[in-house]
Design an enzyme around this catalytic site. Sequence first.
Site, PDB file in Angstrom:
ATOM      1  N   CYS A 180     -16.099  -6.405   7.079  1.00 22.15           N
ATOM      2  CA  CYS A 180     -17.436  -6.856   6.822  1.00 22.15           C
ATOM      3  C   CYS A 180     -17.864  -7.291   5.434  1.00 22.15           C
ATOM      4  O   CYS A 180     -17.053  -7.642   4.682  1.00 22.15           O
ATOM      5  CB  CYS A 180     -18.058  -5.328   7.239  1.00 22.15           C
ATOM      6  SG  CYS A 180     -17.643  -4.144   5.706  1.00 22.15           S
ATOM      7  N   ASP A 193      21.566   9.927   5.173  1.00 20.32           N
ATOM      8  CA  ASP A 193      21.178  10.656   6.565  1.00 20.32           C
ATOM      9  C   ASP A 193      22.289  11.181   7.326  1.00 20.32           C
ATOM     10  O   ASP A 193      23.471  10.833   7.002  1.00 20.32           O
ATOM     11  CB  ASP A 193      20.624   9.714   7.338  1.00 20.32           C
ATOM     12  CG  ASP A 193      19.893   9.769   8.584  1.00 20.32           C
ATOM     13  OD1 ASP A 193      19.252  10.929   8.599  1.00 20.32           O
ATOM     14  OD2 ASP A 193      20.515   9.452   9.780  1.00 20.32           O
ATOM     15  N   CYS A 239      17.419 -25.860 -18.635  1.00 19.35           N
ATOM     16  CA  CYS A 239      16.673 -26.410 -17.530  1.00 19.35           C
ATOM     17  C   CYS A 239      16.037 -25.560 -16.457  1.00 19.35           C
ATOM     18  O   CYS A 239      15.097 -25.782 -16.400  1.00 19.35           O
ATOM     19  CB  CYS A 239      17.725 -27.513 -16.777  1.00 19.35           C
ATOM     20  SG  CYS A 239      18.546 -28.696 -17.706  1.00 19.35           S
ATOM     21  N   CYS A 261     -16.849  -5.783   2.389  1.00 21.35           N
ATOM     22  CA  CYS A 261     -15.434  -5.989   1.983  1.00 21.35           C
ATOM     23  C   CYS A 261     -15.359  -7.404   1.102  1.00 21.35           C
ATOM     24  O   CYS A 261     -14.882  -7.507  -0.155  1.00 21.35           O
ATOM     25  CB  CYS A 261     -14.573  -6.195   3.374  1.00 21.35           C
ATOM     26  SG  CYS A 261     -14.373  -4.596   4.386  1.00 21.35           S
ATOM     27  N   ASP A 276      20.460   4.730   8.818  1.00 19.50           N
ATOM     28  CA  ASP A 276      20.361   4.042   9.985  1.00 19.50           C
ATOM     29  C   ASP A 276      19.185   3.950  10.780  1.00 19.50           C
ATOM     30  O   ASP A 276      19.165   3.068  11.687  1.00 19.50           O
ATOM     31  CB  ASP A 276      21.711   4.001  10.755  1.00 19.50           C
ATOM     32  CG  ASP A 276      21.532   5.356  11.859  1.00 19.50           C
ATOM     33  OD1 ASP A 276      21.021   6.316  11.351  1.00 19.50           O
ATOM     34  OD2 ASP A 276      22.005   5.334  12.921  1.00 19.50           O
ATOM     35  N   CYS A 321      21.957 -27.078 -17.757  1.00 14.43           N
ATOM     36  CA  CYS A 321      22.164 -25.974 -18.493  1.00 14.43           C
ATOM     37  C   CYS A 321      20.933 -25.220 -18.252  1.00 14.43           C
ATOM     38  O   CYS A 321      20.032 -25.225 -17.632  1.00 14.43           O
ATOM     39  CB  CYS A 321      22.103 -26.417 -20.043  1.00 14.43           C
ATOM     40  SG  CYS A 321      20.582 -27.122 -20.867  1.00 14.43           S
ATOM     41  N   ASP A 381      14.596   6.288   8.696  1.00  9.45           N
ATOM     42  CA  ASP A 381      15.084   6.177   7.283  1.00  9.45           C
ATOM     43  C   ASP A 381      14.375   5.120   6.516  1.00  9.45           C
ATOM     44  O   ASP A 381      14.653   5.123   5.241  1.00  9.45           O
ATOM     45  CB  ASP A 381      16.472   6.224   7.505  1.00  9.45           C
ATOM     46  CG  ASP A 381      17.320   7.149   7.987  1.00  9.45           C
ATOM     47  OD1 ASP A 381      16.859   8.323   7.804  1.00  9.45           O
ATOM     48  OD2 ASP A 381      18.184   7.018   8.918  1.00  9.45           O
TER      49      ASP A 381
END
Length: 835
Positions: free
Chosen positions: A44, A521, A115, A47, A728, A112, A732
């Site tokens: 709005c 886990d 650069c 904001c 996994d 080098c 997690d």
Amino acid sequence: MSTAATLLRDALSAVWRPPARDERSSLPAASSAVATFPVTGMTCASCVARLERALAGEPGVREATASLASESARVAFDPDVTSMERVVGAVHRAGYSVPEANLDFEIDGMTCASCVARIEKAIAMVPGVLSAEVNLANERARVRVAGDAGHLTHAIIAAIKRAGYAAAPWTDVAIRAADAESEIARRSRRELVMFFIAAALTMPLVVQMTIHVLGGHWRMPPLVELALATPVQFWIGARFYVAAWKAVRARAGNMDLLVALGTSAAYFYSAVLVAGHPFDASELYFEGAAVVITLVVLGKWLEARAKRGAAAAIRALMALTPERALIERDGGVVDVAADSLLPGDIVVVRPGTRVPADGHVLTGESAVDESLLTGESKPVAKQPGDTVTGGSINGDGLLRIEVRAVGADAVLARIIRLVESAQASKAPVQRLVDQISAVFVPIVVVIAGIAFLGWWLLAGDPVGGLIAAVAVLVIACPCALGLATPTAIMAGAGAAARAGILIKDAEALEKAYNVDVVIFDKTGTLTYGHPRVTAIDPAAGVAAEELIGLAAAAQSGSEHPLARAVLDHARELKIVVSPPTAFKAQPGRGLEAEVSGRRILIGNRRLMADAGVDIAEFIERAEALEIGGSTVMFIAAAPCGDGMTAWQVLGLIGAGDAPRPEAARAVDTLRARGLVTVMLTGDNRRTAEFIAAQLGLDRVIAEVLPQDKSRAVTRLREEGHVVAMVGDGVNDAPALAAADVGMAMGSGADAAMAAAAITLMRGDPTLVAAALDASRATYAKIRQNLFWAFAYNLIGLPLAAFGLLNPVLAGAAMAFSSVSVVTNSLWLRRWRTAA
């Protein structure tokens, strides 16, 4: 002296550079930058006002406007006071977000570390750029930008060009695979031809110098020396003059400037003597200039070969995808280009050929070699329903595979992106090196000037001063400093990838070196993640089949491992499962569903207590199951309808998940290296402690809700530990992101892999120790490389300044310093996991 003074002034101004003026404005260009970028989260007009106030309050911001219609912000700011990253930070602090993107560029012309610093500075001045990391080893730049990446591409390339270099967008994998090898081979051949020409012209000068050192008196006519040295200086060495001029024009310095200054001083001093005495000039130094250029050209060729070896892992991965595939079409099998495959196509993979794309097996059985993708040395058995990965090698069976993912979505493409990301990123230690490199060339020029003046004014020997100054300019090697870290990271990340360990960025590689606590886990990481029903204990008047049927029906909408265990058991009992009419998961507790007109509640003690379910009669049985390593699910039911719910307990189901056979060995390996091992799980404490005792873990943190896992990781970090988190599952991901180093099992959820800094391509916890070993081996090489890079200069510069180092030897030392650093990094290619 006026020319030398001008060059010295220009080189020193690289450190104290005044703001460049914009030709289109009377104001300095550096004092007025304007960036327009998208902002998400505005809803709005308030904001807009809030965002504008937040941006206007940032020091250095002159004007800030936000647009709700276009969901964007436009900011005019002074880059000498603030940065684009701080501007974006102000947006985030105001409660809004700025989309970000990464752009990759190929850079041509870097020689080098100086650069690197110059290009990064040039890119950072482009409005909209948040950060830039330039890698000397693979000649690439990774630029993080705010908003849409496309509109900044041309501006970034233009900025790089103004800095004196050429740039182009980094193309996709398919094009790179086809073009990279031919381009590298072409450059290598050209460099080698140039070296042989330079060597042929320089050799007579070297022979003359050698005879003179050995006490002989033979010399070529001065004009012959001039004729031999001139093409080496201005044809073979033209690259150094071109690059040096670009550096001076950009008010910076680099290795090429040092080589050009040093060799030019020796050449022109000798040329002036020949002009005055064309037939009997003595004390000429043509051989010094010619040998330095020849050795530097040789060093660059050797360096390029070594850098190519460091990037071998990427090329090996690119070469895995076959160019052709056999596809079922119109009742037959036809040969098509592999890059034309689409999801849903059916491909035939003959014995001994590579799988052309990711998919799952429809018919056939075989053993597939996935070693170059996962590091698993043994072929993996495949049968109908199993997944296969593009690039793996089929064994002795014929497979029909339905294609699931191609192009950028394929596993191999994702692996290549991760390895490239690690190789293109910059380790924190490199930032210190970059700061040193930024002032390295001006300091060397000053030392050379002091050496010349010291020999001339104090010793009365301007010729000795010239030789010392040339040696100082020639031996200085910012190349070695610039290559020390990125080549080690390239080689280390490549070696880890061959072992099935994908490292997302160099920062993770460096942090992993200091890890002292590893958190695991439980489900799917230390255990298989495929629990099976171990006990069914129904309440009085409830049949076991009814209990399983209701539990399976309620959980048929869940992907939780315990839900799969109940569903698998129901299938074994041939129980017909009806889908629930309503389903609501309660993370960390269980779920609630509606089945056949009844509300079903399934979960742990916490869920039952919150719902007011009396489970007292099952507590003793539940505790016995938990002590034996099973996870207990309580099941309660109530009629559907309004009003207060009167839950009736129907019984409990126990499910156990066996530890992986490698888990105990993984824990033992980590503990033997002095690391603390921790299990972090939402499971009940008795079950967690049973598994932990079997595996030998040091500590258990149990009954943790998914949203609290990250807080548990943060607490350990606040205690002063460097924490690695291994998981996994989707739940997690926050903990993986909160850890110093997140490690995701490649067999797990995509969300976990996205949050993790390291992905373990096999579901094998022993790879955790291997990943830490790879980090330590890489970091050790980085330290060795930096030591040698600094040692070359700290030892060589004083020797050269005091006249104890001949310019020819100085040139050889400079040329081979970079080669030695890169070669040392290549030893990482021999690294193998001990797990």
